[in-house]
Design a protein around this motif. Sequence first.
Motif, PDB file in Angstrom:
ATOM      1  N   ARG A 126       0.832  -1.194   0.000  1.00 49.21           N
ATOM      2  CA  ARG A 126       0.000   0.000   0.000  1.00 49.21           C
ATOM      3  C   ARG A 126       0.870   1.248   0.000  1.00 49.21           C
ATOM      4  O   ARG A 126       1.933   1.289   0.628  1.00 49.21           O
ATOM      5  N   ASN A 127       0.424   2.286  -0.814  1.00 48.85           N
ATOM      6  CA  ASN A 127       0.968   3.636  -0.678  1.00 48.85           C
ATOM      7  C   ASN A 127      -0.183   4.611  -0.872  1.00 48.85           C
ATOM      8  O   ASN A 127      -1.358   4.199  -0.938  1.00 48.85           O
ATOM      9  N   GLU A 128       0.140   5.919  -0.985  1.00 51.64           N
ATOM     10  CA  GLU A 128      -0.910   6.933  -1.045  1.00 51.64           C
ATOM     11  C   GLU A 128      -1.765   6.829  -2.289  1.00 51.64           C
ATOM     12  O   GLU A 128      -2.840   7.424  -2.352  1.00 51.64           O
ATOM     13  N   ARG A 129      -1.319   6.079  -3.305  1.00 53.47           N
ATOM     14  CA  ARG A 129      -2.089   5.959  -4.554  1.00 53.47           C
ATOM     15  C   ARG A 129      -2.956   4.722  -4.586  1.00 53.47           C
ATOM     16  O   ARG A 129      -3.724   4.551  -5.511  1.00 53.47           O
ATOM     17  N   GLY A 130      -2.841   3.796  -3.615  1.00 58.28           N
ATOM     18  CA  GLY A 130      -3.692   2.626  -3.619  1.00 58.28           C
ATOM     19  C   GLY A 130      -3.018   1.443  -2.974  1.00 58.28           C
ATOM     20  O   GLY A 130      -1.930   1.551  -2.389  1.00 58.28           O
ATOM     21  N   ALA A 131      -3.689   0.302  -3.053  1.00 53.80           N
ATOM     22  CA  ALA A 131      -3.194  -0.917  -2.425  1.00 53.80           C
ATOM     23  C   ALA A 131      -3.351  -2.073  -3.410  1.00 53.80           C
ATOM     24  O   ALA A 131      -4.413  -2.252  -4.009  1.00 53.80           O
ATOM     25  N   ALA A 132      -2.255  -2.883  -3.538  1.00 49.72           N
ATOM     26  CA  ALA A 132      -2.281  -4.095  -4.362  1.00 49.72           C
ATOM     27  C   ALA A 132      -2.199  -5.298  -3.460  1.00 49.72           C
ATOM     28  O   ALA A 132      -1.533  -5.253  -2.406  1.00 49.72           O
ATOM     29  N   VAL A 133      -2.864  -6.418  -3.817  1.00 51.31           N
ATOM     30  CA  VAL A 133      -2.895  -7.614  -2.984  1.00 51.31           C
ATOM     31  C   VAL A 133      -2.341  -8.783  -3.767  1.00 51.31           C
ATOM     32  O   VAL A 133      -2.427  -8.837  -5.011  1.00 51.31           O
ATOM     33  N   SER A 134      -1.782  -9.747  -3.049  1.00 52.61           N
ATOM     34  CA  SER A 134      -1.249 -10.960  -3.684  1.00 52.61           C
ATOM     35  C   SER A 134      -2.341 -12.004  -3.789  1.00 52.61           C
ATOM     36  O   SER A 134      -3.468 -11.816  -3.316  1.00 52.61           O
ATOM     37  N   ASN A 135      -1.980 -13.169  -4.381  1.00 51.63           N
ATOM     38  CA  ASN A 135      -2.883 -14.318  -4.375  1.00 51.63           C
ATOM     39  C   ASN A 135      -3.018 -14.854  -2.965  1.00 51.63           C
ATOM     40  O   ASN A 135      -2.219 -14.533  -2.068  1.00 51.63           O
ATOM     41  N   ASN A 136      -4.015 -15.707  -2.764  1.00 53.46           N
ATOM     42  CA  ASN A 136      -4.091 -16.474  -1.521  1.00 53.46           C
ATOM     43  C   ASN A 136      -3.045 -17.581  -1.608  1.00 53.46           C
ATOM     44  O   ASN A 136      -3.088 -18.435  -2.516  1.00 53.46           O
ATOM     45  N   ILE A 137      -2.095 -17.538  -0.685  1.00 55.32           N
ATOM     46  CA  ILE A 137      -0.978 -18.482  -0.706  1.00 55.32           C
ATOM     47  C   ILE A 137      -1.237 -19.531   0.357  1.00 55.32           C
ATOM     48  O   ILE A 137      -1.223 -19.234   1.574  1.00 55.32           O
ATOM     49  N   VAL A 138      -1.521 -20.775  -0.075  1.00 56.70           N
ATOM     50  CA  VAL A 138      -1.805 -21.884   0.846  1.00 56.70           C
ATOM     51  C   VAL A 138      -0.482 -22.531   1.205  1.00 56.70           C
ATOM     52  O   VAL A 138       0.190 -23.120   0.346  1.00 56.70           O
ATOM     53  N   VAL A 139      -0.075 -22.416   2.476  1.00 57.76           N
ATOM     54  CA  VAL A 139       1.194 -22.956   2.950  1.00 57.76           C
ATOM     55  C   VAL A 139       0.929 -24.283   3.635  1.00 57.76           C
ATOM     56  O   VAL A 139       0.142 -24.361   4.598  1.00 57.76           O
ATOM     57  N   ARG A 140       1.641 -25.365   3.132  1.00 56.68           N
ATOM     58  CA  ARG A 140       1.518 -26.697   3.721  1.00 56.68           C
ATOM     59  C   ARG A 140       2.898 -27.342   3.757  1.00 56.68           C
ATOM     60  O   ARG A 140       3.642 -27.256   2.773  1.00 56.68           O
ATOM     61  N   PRO A 141       3.237 -28.000   4.875  1.00 56.15           N
ATOM     62  CA  PRO A 141       4.521 -28.713   4.911  1.00 56.15           C
ATOM     63  C   PRO A 141       4.419 -30.033   4.150  1.00 56.15           C
ATOM     64  O   PRO A 141       3.361 -30.660   4.106  1.00 56.15           O
ATOM     65  N   SER A 142       5.540 -30.419   3.523  1.00 55.47           N
ATOM     66  CA  SER A 142       5.545 -31.693   2.790  1.00 55.47           C
ATOM     67  C   SER A 142       5.555 -32.848   3.767  1.00 55.47           C
ATOM     68  O   SER A 142       6.025 -32.720   4.909  1.00 55.47           O
ATOM     69  N   ARG A 143       5.043 -34.034   3.333  1.00 55.57           N
ATOM     70  CA  ARG A 143       4.958 -35.218   4.171  1.00 55.57           C
ATOM     71  C   ARG A 143       5.463 -36.417   3.377  1.00 55.57           C
ATOM     72  O   ARG A 143       5.121 -36.589   2.221  1.00 55.57           O
ATOM     73  N   SER A 144       6.257 -37.255   4.009  1.00 54.04           N
ATOM     74  CA  SER A 144       6.742 -38.495   3.376  1.00 54.04           C
ATOM     75  C   SER A 144       6.582 -39.633   4.375  1.00 54.04           C
ATOM     76  O   SER A 144       7.551 -40.076   4.995  1.00 54.04           O
ATOM     77  N   PRO A 145       5.370 -40.132   4.576  1.00 53.71           N
ATOM     78  CA  PRO A 145       5.111 -41.145   5.616  1.00 53.71           C
ATOM     79  C   PRO A 145       5.696 -42.499   5.243  1.00 53.71           C
ATOM     80  O   PRO A 145       5.980 -42.777   4.090  1.00 53.71           O
ATOM     81  N   LEU A 146       5.844 -43.352   6.264  1.00 56.37           N
ATOM     82  CA  LEU A 146       6.353 -44.701   6.066  1.00 56.37           C
ATOM     83  C   LEU A 146       5.226 -45.654   5.694  1.00 56.37           C
ATOM     84  O   LEU A 146       4.051 -45.386   5.946  1.00 56.37           O
TER      85      LEU A 146
END
Length: 1192
Positions: A126-146
């Motif tokens: 954001r600045n005095e001329r407006g605000a830009a937004v990013s995508n929705n970022i889905v954060v998930r940890p990787s899994r490698s089960p046995l």
Amino acid sequence: MQLKTMPKKKPLSAGRAPLFLFLCQMISALDVPLDPKLLDDLVQPPTITQQSPKDYIIDPRENIVIQCEAKGKPPPSFSWTRNGTHFDIDKDPLVTMKPGSGTLVINIMSEGKAETYEGVYQCTARNERGAAVSNNIVVRPSRSPLWTKERLEPIILRSGQSLVLPCRPPIGLPPAIIFWMDNSFQRLPQSERVSQGLNGDLYFSNVLPEDTREDYICYARFNHTQTIQQKQPISLKVISAKSSKERPPTFLTPEGNESHKEELRGNVLSLECIAEGLPTPVIYWIKEDGTLPVNRTFYRNFKKTLQIIHVSEADSGNYQCIAKNALGAVHHTISVTVKAAPYWIVAPHNLVLSPGENGTLICRANGNPKPRISWLTNGVPVEIALDDPSRKIDGDTIMFSNVQESSSAVYQCNASNKYGYLLANAFVNVLAEPPRILTSANTLYQVIANRPALLDCAFFGSPMPTIEWFKGTKGSALHEDIYVLHDNGTLEIPVAQKDSTGTYTCVARNKLGMAKNEVHLEIKDPTRFIKQPEYAVVQRGSKVSFECKVKHDHTLIPTILWLKDNGELPNDERFSVDKDHLVVSDVKDEDGGTYTCAANTTLDSVSASAVLRVVAPTPTPAPIYDVPNPPFDLELTNQLDKSVQLTWTPGDDNNSPITKFIIEYEDAMHEAGLWRHQAEVSGTQTTAQLKLSPYVNYSFRVMAENSIGRSVPSEASEQYLTKAAEPDQNPTAVEGLGTEPDNLVITWKPLNGFQSNGPGLQYKVSWRQKDGDDEWTSVVVANVSKYIVSGTPTFVPYLIKVQALNDVGFAPEPAAVMGHSGEDLPMVAPGNVRVSVVNSTLAEAHWDPVPPKSVRGHLQGYRIYYWKAQSSSKRNRRHIEKKILTFQGSKTHGMLPGLQPYSHYVLNVRVVNGKGEGPASADRGFHTPEGVPSAPSSLKIVNPTLDSLTLEWDPPSHPNGILTEYILKYQPINSTHELGPLVDLKIPANKTRWTLKNLNFSTRYKFYFYAQTSVGSGSQITEEAITTVDEAGILPPDVGAGKAMASRQVDIATQGWFIGLMCAVALLILILLIVCFIRRNKGGKYPVKEKEDAHADPEIQPMKEDDGTFGEYSDAEDHKPLKKGSRTPSDRTVKKEDSDDSLVDYGEGVNGQFNEDGSFIGQYSGKKEKEPAEGNESSEAPSPVNAMNSFV
């Protein structure tokens, strides 16, 4: 207001503005760097430039970094939301934000767990001329089960049964990659019979004893964490069966007859069918009601998997897989539906406007199902945002009118359906700025000739300025008929030439002001090869050299770089590089490969490659010699009016040194397409100074010559037109000859276009009488080759001149030649004509010459007409045949050959000039004396009896005098073809029939018969005949006449001795016929000839020297037995007894002449009638009757 900048594609230039503003409608999130000169006073809303992916899988063993970068003026500030609520990073000591950035760093390596920070994150700049937004970022940890622990029982099957070994890997994030290996970590072989499915299971269409093993192991690899998990080994034992029962295919996967598959647009569609059966089935794929896309369809896993890349809605439909073996086929239909997450049709673009302007933001997307479009402003839904009177929303479009500075904002467009969403930021920036040009002043552009030149004029202004280009200081505006004016201000010259060099001015204008900038353009010659590396085959241990010569612009310095197989040359002292050559010494096998010569300048580069092939040493072959390759790179320098210097580069001499160069020229103006010889120089020269003629459009070509031969011509040089000049030569072959008694025709060989030396070629024709005091008469005529002077006196000598001239001037004064006006027929006949007879066939005529003035032309000679006088009765029946002899020059006598003895002749003489013959002299007659006669016209034997033969004949066709008697000579021929005694008999001249009596019965006789005059004997005619056995063998006269032989006709057919005799005779005849045909096919003669050659008449007379005649006798097959009554003489033709003085000895035709010494050089024009050969001797094989009689 608008921003305009150059696109990122750079022309070949030495300098360029380092930073540019883009077009007003740039796609969102593009990097738009601001020029430093604008940073102080130009504002810009935020733009997201970098962010983490929507589905962000992190490694739980590392710190979490969630990216968010943005730009704007003033620099934007950043904030985050997590799971839809504000994320206060100051309250979490593990979370920090990078300075000057919105990127989050979560330190979980020291403490904390990744699972704690799972969630949906969104960044706002954001600045005095407006605000830009990013995508929705889905954060998930990787899994490698046995794998879960399980007990796997050994599998025991009979040979031929089907089998599926399950893998069932644990569910990880992201999904694992599956593969089967053994305990040694070796991949298990797969085939049409054994293969791994998309789900990881291992399928056997039928098992074989060799499939037995205890270590079938399924592995799962998790790439994100770089770990591999292993399933418990599976044991398989296959028992051999004496005979496995074959069976048709059935599907192991998918099950049933139908199944359904859904895929998203743009992904890879994978369809799988695995079948079992014995023998192993083969899989085929078809698309019902359609065809498989050719360029996007691939078959994997032995055609068990069908893949279509970049799938679209058009790929929806029913796909059928068919499994087939020798016992049958099975089908499975997969119904495919292609859905689509939202994708852009028109994404919104940044909008830069000036106060009071209008604009539009468009957000248009498509998908399946159709996405829903929603708008946000500065991250807030427009429905709850502050109202803006300049803004109007209509579905996927926002329209702005009469904007003000307060209208500046960042708008977000969200397009979403069940399969995903799209989010785009686009700002509206309202500015008022005069034009500014951002390209550096006096930038120098250097461009290679014949390539496009792009001259930058990066500009900025609001409202958007208009751009004009000018060349030079006072030039007019450049227009798009030759140039291309791009919207971003760039001037494009599509094909830059040498004359494009100069200074160009860019002018930007809007209502707030004007700005201009000058740039400079230089055009350089291209770099090109004049000698490039060539393919080489060398023996191991030898040396090879690659040559590389380039020609370049003199202001550019090229660098030559040699590469091997697109890499650097080996670091080996065997490789040496000088100015133009790469030399490899002691070549080894590893030296083989592709060698590239790359020539680079600051503006362009060229490269050429050649392959080196190394072979084993062999006996040194003889070098291959050939004619040289043609020269190339012809160039004309030192161009003067009458000379030019030609330079060339020699081609390869192909192992034979070049001995010389041949230079040819073409005159495209006068003789286009015709090449003429110009000069030759030694083989060591590569330049030649050529002399030129005026007014010629020259092109040159060069050929090289060695001991083998001459090369093909080089390419033609550029054309060079020399200046016009006066002719330097006059026409040749000038002649003056009259065609009529009162004219003079002046002819000459005109100059060709090459000799004309200029336009307007004409001729000045001059003449006067040679023996008079008249002035020269002249006339100028066009480019012709003849002029006729009328009204001249007959046959008068003239002096003639023909001078060339053109538009520039006259040729040198020509020399005069002599000619004559036209001739007329001679006026006077030769006088005092007299004849002296030399012998019976030759006479000599004499006459007095005519006065020279009466000839009225060039005296060509005298012509004698002579003919044989005939009685009035004969003249009525036959045209008088006149013979003509011409004697050149002033001769006054001539020989008349070929006369007929004992005849009366008449002649006259005429004088001949170039116009024709004069009047004839008075006729003069003369007589020829007697000569020897010709052979009798015919001779035949009739009425043969036991002891007599009757001869009948016709007198000679040419008696050549008064016949005194006939001479008949004859002699018998026995069965061995030996001749008996010769009998001589004289017969009165008035007889034409004579009977010989008291001859031996059944005996062959040969007769020689000729006539005599008081001068001597004539040519003979011969014949043969046989007397009969007894009176019963005599044929009646009307039957036997004209037959060459008579056979015995006695009725003794029942007597035994006669039958035996006839059998022997028939056998002999058969043998004789075979021999005759063989000899005749080989070109041989009748075998009796050799023996008959010895039977010639012993009294044949030689040449009689007293009268010049010859006794005629030929041995050409005249000893064959002849048919009775034949009149053919011994030489197979009846001789026509003309005089033995042949005209061949004197000449032939009308133009025959005598020399001054009396030798005959004239031609005999009389055409004597040839009499046909009399007699009926056939060239065919003898008849059986004749053959039989020849053996009697």
